[in-house]
Write a protein that holds these residues in place. Structure first.
Motif, PDB file in Angstrom:
ATOM      1  N   LYS A 181       1.547  46.426  -8.156  1.00  0.00           N
ATOM      2  CA  LYS A 181       1.170  45.142  -9.148  1.00  0.00           C
ATOM      3  C   LYS A 181       2.450  44.122  -8.983  1.00  0.00           C
ATOM      4  O   LYS A 181       3.505  44.446  -8.948  1.00  0.00           O
TER       5      LYS A 181
ATOM      6  N   SER B 291       4.079  40.630 -10.335  1.00  0.00           N
ATOM      7  CA  SER B 291       4.249  39.828 -11.547  1.00  0.00           C
ATOM      8  C   SER B 291       5.494  38.938 -11.624  1.00  0.00           C
ATOM      9  O   SER B 291       6.474  39.110 -10.676  1.00  0.00           O
TER      10      SER B 291
ATOM     11  N   ILE C  28       1.161  38.377 -14.692  1.00  0.00           N
ATOM     12  CA  ILE C  28       0.827  39.155 -13.816  1.00  0.00           C
ATOM     13  C   ILE C  28       0.171  38.481 -12.855  1.00  0.00           C
ATOM     14  O   ILE C  28      -0.778  37.849 -13.079  1.00  0.00           O
TER      15      ILE C  28
END
Length: 135
Positions: free
Chosen positions: A26, A28, A33
């Motif tokens: 992920k 961000s 995000i």
């Protein structure tokens, strides 16, 4: 986050051993995000992420990856910056991480390396043992 020795995080990219590293991560920034992406490879100083990460070169970001095992799950967080763009993704240069994240990523590079002895030597470059070391 604790800063790991910058020599270890940012070695000369021509000496940097890249290994396959296929994990979902992920990405961000401080305010949002960016999305979930697939890591393609990993080196001592960064990783290459597949997909369209909508951040300009030099922009700071956070990479988060989850490792799940039979007995525990761990979340690793690494700070980095967008270092380059390729045809299918972006390269992220690591700038900061906790010691346990560094140890995990170091282990992943070491185990996947074609030459683990040389790779380990690169990890030790710039390392100076503490005067209080009792090992």
């Amino acid at each position: 986050m604790a800063t790991v020795n910058r020599t270890l995080l940012n070695p000369d990219k021509r000496r940097c051993s890249r290994v396959p590293f296929h994990r979902n991560v992920k990405i961000s920034t401080q305010d949002r995000i960016q999305g979930r992406f697939r890591a393609q490879n990993l080196s001592q100083g960064g990783m290459y992420i597949e997909g369209s990460v909508d951040l300009p070169l030099g922009h700071e970001c956070r990479v988060e990856l989850h490792e799940t095992g039979p007995l525990a799950s761990t979340i690793y967080q690494v700070r980095g910056k967008i270092a380059h763009r390729g045809k299918g993704g972006v390269g992220i240069q690591f700038t900061d991480m906790e010691d346990y994240s560094f140890a995990y990523l170091q282990t992943m590079v070491l185990y996947a390396s074609d030459n683990p002895i040389e790779t380990a030597e690169h990890f030790l470059e710039g390392f100076t043992p503490s005067a209080n070391s009792s090992c």
